[in-house]
Scaffold this motif. Structure first.
Motif, mmCIF file in Angstrom:
data_model
loop_
_atom_site.group_PDB
_atom_site.id
_atom_site.type_symbol
_atom_site.label_atom_id
_atom_site.label_comp_id
_atom_site.label_asym_id
_atom_site.label_seq_id
_atom_site.Cartn_x
_atom_site.Cartn_y
_atom_site.Cartn_z
ATOM 1 N N UNK A 1 -37.595 -14.296 18.538
ATOM 2 C CA UNK A 1 -36.280 -14.934 18.346
ATOM 3 C C UNK A 1 -35.407 -14.091 17.419
ATOM 4 N N UNK A 2 -36.007 -13.588 16.330
ATOM 5 C CA UNK A 2 -35.213 -12.768 15.396
ATOM 6 C C UNK A 2 -34.673 -11.536 16.126
ATOM 7 N N UNK A 3 -35.498 -10.965 16.992
ATOM 8 C CA UNK A 3 -35.067 -9.772 17.731
ATOM 9 C C UNK A 3 -33.892 -10.092 18.658
ATOM 10 N N UNK A 4 -34.057 -11.144 19.480
ATOM 11 C CA UNK A 4 -33.002 -11.428 20.465
ATOM 12 C C UNK A 4 -31.731 -11.943 19.797
ATOM 13 N N UNK A 5 -31.876 -12.706 18.707
ATOM 14 C CA UNK A 5 -30.671 -13.111 17.966
ATOM 15 C C UNK A 5 -29.963 -11.885 17.409
ATOM 16 N N UNK A 6 -30.745 -10.940 16.882
ATOM 17 C CA UNK A 6 -30.136 -9.771 16.228
ATOM 18 C C UNK A 6 -29.432 -8.871 17.243
ATOM 19 N N UNK A 7 -29.897 -8.884 18.486
ATOM 20 C CA UNK A 7 -29.198 -8.075 19.502
ATOM 21 C C UNK A 7 -27.762 -8.554 19.687
ATOM 22 N N UNK A 8 -27.547 -9.861 19.463
ATOM 23 C CA UNK A 8 -26.202 -10.403 19.662
ATOM 24 C C UNK A 8 -25.455 -10.621 18.350
ATOM 25 N N UNK A 9 -26.205 -10.856 17.269
ATOM 26 C CA UNK A 9 -25.521 -11.261 16.027
ATOM 27 C C UNK A 9 -25.823 -10.352 14.840
ATOM 28 N N UNK A 10 -26.652 -9.321 15.043
ATOM 29 C CA UNK A 10 -26.870 -8.301 14.015
ATOM 30 C C UNK A 10 -27.186 -8.868 12.643
ATOM 31 N N UNK B 1 -30.781 -7.444 11.269
ATOM 32 C CA UNK B 1 -31.328 -8.692 10.735
ATOM 33 C C UNK B 1 -32.036 -8.451 9.395
ATOM 34 N N UNK B 2 -32.080 -9.502 8.588
ATOM 35 C CA UNK B 2 -32.863 -9.495 7.352
ATOM 36 C C UNK B 2 -34.123 -10.314 7.603
#
Ligand SMILES: Cc1cc2nc3c(=O)[nH]c(=O)nc-3n(C[C@H](O)[C@H](O)[C@H](O)COP(=O)(O)OP(=O)(O)OC[C@H]3O[C@@H](n4cnc5c(N)ncnc54)[C@H](O)[C@@H]3O)c2cc1C
Length: 388
Positions: free
Chosen positions: A19-28, A166-167
């Motif tokens: 989830x962190x990966x896919x969120x970060x692809x869109x929201x950095x 992401x952090x």
């Protein structure tokens, strides 16, 4: 230290890292992941070298999701520049009359246009000589089955999430979640964080964060184990010659070709006892190991050899053994995923689906079978069906 984020992921095991990966692809940089232990710890569900990945499933919705799972892993592999899935072929086999009928698997794959071969015992032994089967056994071979490289895939999700901005914070156990003015306040240690969307991927600990939303699910956490055996002749078990396999009966067993260790890995599925994830031990269950050895003696004797080690791990089991993948009632910007002891293969696509749920309010994936409002989750003492 930044404490205000758009998205927080609570729990960074297999699913939360996805989830962190896919969120970060869109929201950095607007993404924060919080993990109570260190990244890659062994107290949860997602560690070790390998997990089975397969299209072969008992229901078309799982087959369809498994197709998306391969696509999600391929995207991550491209992004991370490393291989995370190894195709070995997958063999499901067992008695023609069994607790887990192969017909439902064949029907689901047929419905989804997935090619497979239906084999009798002689055909299985010709192709994979280590098996010792009588005529009552049959099997289904699907060539895309294989190994999801679990520890490596988790590390890739985490590394790439960070590269996308992401952090990820370790040793940041969340003790409180509350809604304040349409946002979420998430307390980790002494630090209160704020976010607009929340993803809960807490595995065996899921009921704690869910309790802040007035939810308690009938989950059973069991202590499972896998054993690495080093047979004297490893050659027939090389991944180019031997498939991942599942014995489709009760008890159910499964195994891997040589991967991660100079040994094959074998285990009983859902053969463990209920435990508390905070107080459980890590010692192997010798009765469980005995069942695995007896099975190998009878059906796969060439795999027996010195035991390198037995490793324990947890399952978080809803009573029907179906995933939970949904937004929380009354909170369209908070979502939860629980893996039901077979979700690693889906870790990346579940992360992608959670991202779609909290960011878009919808997903194209068919998650109708994984909703929180299914009646069995509301029963006080639901019947348990773990053999699927
Ligand atoms: C022995 C074994 C074999 C398996 N084989 C397969 C297989 O072959 N194929 C397959 O597809 N699946 C398989 N599975 C299942 C699969 O591994 C799991 O479904 C999947 O890993 C679940 O991941 P998770 O992220 O939900 O849980 P976890 O990995 O346990 O992650 C949850 C994380 O949340 C953290 N957390 C919890 N509460 C908090 C909090 N309050 N604050 C901060 N962090 C918190 C935890 O520390 C943990 O790191 C197997 C599982 C086991 C144990």
């Amino acid at each position: 230290m930044r404490t205000d984020f758009e998205h927080i992921v609570l729990g960074l095991g297999g699913l939360g890292s996805g989830a962190a990966y896919w969120l970060s692809r869109r929201a950095g940089a607007a993404v924060l992941g919080l993990e109570q232990f260190e990244l890659g710890h062994v107290r949860g569900e997602s560690q070790d070298h390998s997990r089975i990945i397969r299209l072969s499933y008992h229901r078309p919705d799982y087959v369809a999701l498994a197709k998306r799972a391969y696509d999600a892993w391929a995207t991550l592999e491209d992004d991370a520049g490393e291989q995370l899935v190894l195709r070995t072929g997958g063999l499901d086999l067992g008695p023609r009359k069994s607790a887990i009928p192969l017909e439902t698997y064949m029907d689901s794959m047929t419905a989804c246009g997935v090619p497979f071969e239906h084999l009798d015992a002689a055909q299985i032994m010709r192709r994979w000589p280590p098996f010792r089967l009588d005529d009552s056994i049959h099997g289904v071979y699907q060539e895309q089955g294989g190994i999801a490289m679990a520890a490596r895939a988790n590390a890739a999700h985490q590394r790439m999430a960070r590269e996308h901005g992401a952090t990820l914070r370790e040793r940041a156990g969340v003790s409180l979640v509350r809604e304040v003015g349409g946002e979420f306040e998430v307390l980790a240690g002494e630090t209160p964080y704020r976010c607009r969307t929340l993803v809960i991927t807490a595995g065996p600990w899921s009921n704690e964060p869910l309790s802040h939303f007035g939810l308690r699910l009938p989950l059973e956490v069991t202590k499972e184990q896998v054993t690495y055996f080093a047979p004297s002749d490893l050659a027939p078990f090389e991944p180019s010659r031997f498939p991942v396999w599942i014995w489709m009966d009760d008890p159910s067993f499964y195994g891997f070709p040589v991967f991660g260790e100079t040994a094959v890995k074998v285990a009983q599925d859902a053969g463990g006892k209920a435990v508390d994830p905070d107080t459980r031990g890590f010692e192997p269950d010798l009765e469980n190991l005995g069942r695995v050895c007896s099975f190998l003696e009878r059906y796969l004797p060439g795999a027996l050899g010195p035991q390198l080690y037995t490793k324990t791990c947890l399952y978080t089991l809803p009573p029907d053994r179906d995933f939970i993948l949904d937004t929380l009632p009354g909170h369209s910007r908070a979502a939860v995923a629980i893996g039901a002891g077979h979700a690693f293969k889906f870790a990346s696509v579940i992360g992608k689906t959670l991202t779609e749920l909290v960011m878009d309010g919808r997903t194209d994936a068919d998650i109708s079978g994984f909703r929180l409002n299914r009646p069995i989750l509301a029963q006080a003492d639901p019947p348990k069906t773990y053999m699927v």
